[in-house]
Scaffold this active site. Structure first.
Site, PDB file in Angstrom:
ATOM      1  N   ASN A 174      38.529  43.294  30.016  1.00 28.33           N
ATOM      2  CA  ASN A 174      37.559  42.209  30.177  1.00 28.33           C
ATOM      3  C   ASN A 174      36.300  42.646  30.914  1.00 28.33           C
ATOM      4  OD1 ASN A 174      39.305  42.537  32.397  1.00 28.33           O
ATOM      5  ND2 ASN A 174      38.724  40.553  33.230  1.00 28.33           N
ATOM      6  N   ARG A 175      36.351  43.817  31.587  1.00 24.41           N
ATOM      7  CA  ARG A 175      35.144  44.282  32.320  1.00 24.41           C
ATOM      8  C   ARG A 175      35.225  45.787  32.549  1.00 24.41           C
ATOM      9  NH1 ARG A 175      36.139  43.912  38.262  1.00 24.41           N
ATOM     10  NH2 ARG A 175      38.255  43.133  38.559  1.00 24.41           N
ATOM     11  N   GLY A 176      34.130  46.332  33.052  1.00 29.09           N
ATOM     12  CA  GLY A 176      34.102  47.739  33.460  1.00 29.09           C
ATOM     13  C   GLY A 176      34.390  48.709  32.323  1.00 29.09           C
TER      14      GLY A 176
ATOM     15  N   ARG B 191      43.024  38.645  33.621  1.00 32.89           N
ATOM     16  CA  ARG B 191      43.898  37.860  34.499  1.00 32.89           C
ATOM     17  C   ARG B 191      43.309  36.491  34.785  1.00 32.89           C
ATOM     18  NH1 ARG B 191      45.144  41.492  39.504  1.00 32.89           N
ATOM     19  NH2 ARG B 191      42.908  41.881  39.219  1.00 32.89           N
TER      20      ARG B 191
ATOM     21  N   ASN C 212      44.446  50.967  30.910  1.00 31.57           N
ATOM     22  CA  ASN C 212      43.220  51.132  31.711  1.00 31.57           C
ATOM     23  C   ASN C 212      43.238  50.331  33.011  1.00 31.57           C
ATOM     24  OD1 ASN C 212      40.068  51.307  32.091  1.00 31.57           O
ATOM     25  ND2 ASN C 212      40.546  49.115  31.953  1.00 31.57           N
TER      26      ASN C 212
ATOM     27  N   TYR D 161      46.281  55.498  45.677  1.00 27.24           N
ATOM     28  CA  TYR D 161      45.578  55.552  44.384  1.00 27.24           C
ATOM     29  C   TYR D 161      45.756  56.917  43.717  1.00 27.24           C
ATOM     30  CZ  TYR D 161      41.537  55.100  41.195  1.00 27.24           C
ATOM     31  OH  TYR D 161      40.700  55.055  40.092  1.00 27.24           O
ATOM     32  N   ALA D 162      45.555  57.991  44.487  1.00 21.13           N
ATOM     33  CA  ALA D 162      45.660  59.337  43.909  1.00 21.13           C
ATOM     34  C   ALA D 162      47.087  59.614  43.439  1.00 21.13           C
ATOM     35  CB  ALA D 162      45.217  60.385  44.932  1.00 21.13           C
TER      36      ALA D 162
HETATM   37  P1  NDP Z   1      37.148  47.375  37.556  1.00 20.61           P
HETATM   38  O1  NDP Z   1      37.517  47.127  38.970  1.00 20.61           O
HETATM   39  O2  NDP Z   1      35.756  47.125  37.081  1.00 20.61           O
HETATM   40  O3  NDP Z   1      38.164  46.588  36.572  1.00 20.61           O
HETATM   41  C1  NDP Z   1      39.547  46.692  36.795  1.00 20.61           C
HETATM   42  C2  NDP Z   1      40.254  46.087  35.612  1.00 20.61           C
HETATM   43  O4  NDP Z   1      41.673  46.185  35.821  1.00 20.61           O
HETATM   44  C3  NDP Z   1      39.930  44.615  35.449  1.00 20.61           C
HETATM   45  O5  NDP Z   1      39.904  44.309  34.093  1.00 20.61           O
HETATM   46  C4  NDP Z   1      41.120  43.949  36.122  1.00 20.61           C
HETATM   47  O6  NDP Z   1      41.387  42.658  35.660  1.00 20.61           O
HETATM   48  C5  NDP Z   1      42.233  44.886  35.696  1.00 20.61           C
HETATM   49  N1  NDP Z   1      43.413  44.731  36.531  1.00 20.61           N
HETATM   50  C6  NDP Z   1      43.564  45.027  37.837  1.00 20.61           C
HETATM   51  N2  NDP Z   1      44.802  44.725  38.260  1.00 20.61           N
HETATM   52  C7  NDP Z   1      45.468  44.217  37.189  1.00 20.61           C
HETATM   53  C8  NDP Z   1      46.771  43.714  36.969  1.00 20.61           C
HETATM   54  N3  NDP Z   1      47.683  43.655  37.953  1.00 20.61           N
HETATM   55  N4  NDP Z   1      47.093  43.281  35.732  1.00 20.61           N
HETATM   56  C9  NDP Z   1      46.195  43.326  34.738  1.00 20.61           C
HETATM   57  N5  NDP Z   1      44.937  43.776  34.875  1.00 20.61           N
HETATM   58  C10 NDP Z   1      44.582  44.218  36.090  1.00 20.61           C
HETATM   59  O7  NDP Z   1      37.587  48.871  37.291  1.00 20.61           O
HETATM   60  P2  NDP Z   1      36.943  50.038  36.426  1.00 20.61           P
HETATM   61  O8  NDP Z   1      36.485  49.533  35.117  1.00 20.61           O
HETATM   62  O9  NDP Z   1      36.028  50.787  37.295  1.00 20.61           O
HETATM   63  O10 NDP Z   1      38.241  50.955  36.242  1.00 20.61           O
HETATM   64  C11 NDP Z   1      39.058  50.923  35.086  1.00 20.61           C
HETATM   65  C12 NDP Z   1      40.086  52.036  35.224  1.00 20.61           C
HETATM   66  O11 NDP Z   1      39.408  53.275  35.379  1.00 20.61           O
HETATM   67  C13 NDP Z   1      40.993  51.896  36.448  1.00 20.61           C
HETATM   68  O12 NDP Z   1      42.288  52.310  36.122  1.00 20.61           O
HETATM   69  C14 NDP Z   1      40.366  52.834  37.447  1.00 20.61           C
HETATM   70  O13 NDP Z   1      41.307  53.293  38.373  1.00 20.61           O
HETATM   71  C15 NDP Z   1      39.861  53.933  36.538  1.00 20.61           C
HETATM   72  N6  NDP Z   1      38.801  54.735  37.103  1.00 20.61           N
HETATM   73  C16 NDP Z   1      37.609  54.173  37.488  1.00 20.61           C
HETATM   74  C17 NDP Z   1      36.615  54.972  38.004  1.00 20.61           C
HETATM   75  C18 NDP Z   1      35.286  54.433  38.419  1.00 20.61           C
HETATM   76  O14 NDP Z   1      34.493  55.218  38.950  1.00 20.61           O
HETATM   77  N7  NDP Z   1      34.981  53.187  38.211  1.00 20.61           N
HETATM   78  C19 NDP Z   1      36.806  56.413  38.175  1.00 20.61           C
HETATM   79  C20 NDP Z   1      38.084  56.891  37.737  1.00 20.61           C
HETATM   80  C21 NDP Z   1      39.021  56.074  37.222  1.00 20.61           C
HETATM   81  P3  NDP Z   1      40.688  41.362  36.345  1.00 20.61           P
HETATM   82  O15 NDP Z   1      39.295  41.263  35.789  1.00 20.61           O
HETATM   83  O16 NDP Z   1      41.560  40.245  35.939  1.00 20.61           O
HETATM   84  O17 NDP Z   1      40.676  41.624  37.836  1.00 20.61           O
END
Ligand code: NDP
Length: 234
Positions: free
Chosen positions: A11-13, A34, A75, A140-141
């Protein structure tokens, strides 16, 4: 060929960029959220990946809408940073339960149908820090390193059924997650990145769609860095 794709946290990112990239090439794409609802043009299912029942219900809804998931992008992820001595057991287990056990829950559910189809592409979104480590991110790591062992075990277990499992390890990407970092920390990070900038989410998405494409069909058990050179040497 149009595939049935599911992106957790789409839904984002980064997840949203991945979902949009698959949709742009004509795939049928579902995302989990969520409670935010689905972004325009994408099929959304509400699902917290820490809850097996919600995972089951989400897959059932996706299967009804677009057929069994052929391409799974695990993701969804969270951070909860603090130094080891201050890190509560709850902070540790919550992050691992989301990032690692959550990925296990969705991979397991997806793989049963992939086995029957004798086709599957699973991509786990890890992080550069899963390999380099990161002060303040023991939880996290550890969760992100765990995805490497998980993907490689799945690659060995299911390879004979034409199911691949790979890891994409982004460095620093411009999303809500990195926007939370203090400016001083962001500057420190950029000084370490050979490309001297953050990634755009679309730059991660391009590698993910390639892994799921016919061009990536002989790649399995791989860890592909998309980190501007930050983690080089591993
Ligand atoms: P965001 O914080 O922008 O988004 C996180 C996403 O994960 C949201 O869609 C969130 O849903 C969802 N999420 C979190 N917890 C749960 C859960 N319990 N059940 C279902 N969905 C969940 O993160 P990013 O887009 O930055 O990151 C995406 C992935 O990439 C992650 O795994 C992150 O660890 C990894 N990553 C990111 C980096 C970065 O620099 N940004 C670097 C390296 C890895 P909701 O909107 O409902 O909260």
């Amino acid at each position: 060929m149009s595939r049935s794709v599911l992106v957790t946290g789409g839904n984002r990112g980064i997840g949203l960029a991945i979902a949009r990239a698959f949709a742009a090439q004509g795939d049928q794409v579902a995302i989990t959220h969520r409670g935010s609802g689905a972004p325009e043009g994408l099929f959304g299912v509400q699902c917290d990946i820490t809850d097996s029942e919600q995972v089951e219900a989400a897959f059932a809804a996706v299967e009804e809408a677009q057929g069994p998931v052929e391409v799974l992008i695990a993701n969804a992820g969270i951070t909860d940073d603090t130094l080891l001595l201050r890190m509560s057991e709850d902070q540790f287990t919550r992050v691992v339960d989301t990032n690692l056990t959550g990925a296990y829950r969705v991979a397991k559910r997806a793989s049963s149908k992939m086995l029957r189809k004798r086709f599957g592409r699973i991509v786990f979104i890890s992080s550069v820090v899963g390999l380099t480590g990161s002060a303040g991110q023991v939880n996290y790591a550890a969760s992100k390193a765990g995805l490497v062992g998980m993907a490689r075990s799945i690659a060995r277990e299911l390879g004979s059924r034409n199911i691949t499992a790979n890891v994409v390890a982004p460095g620093f990407v411009e999303t809500d997650m990195t926007a939370e970092l203090p400016e001083s920390r962001q500057k420190e990070i950029l000084a370490q990145v050979p490309l001297q900038r953050y990634a755009q989410p679309s730059e991660v998405a391009g590698v993910v769609t390639w892994l799921a494409s016919d061009a990536g069909s002989y790649v399995t058990g791989a860890v592909i860095p998309v980190d501007g050179g930050l983690g080089m040497g591993h």
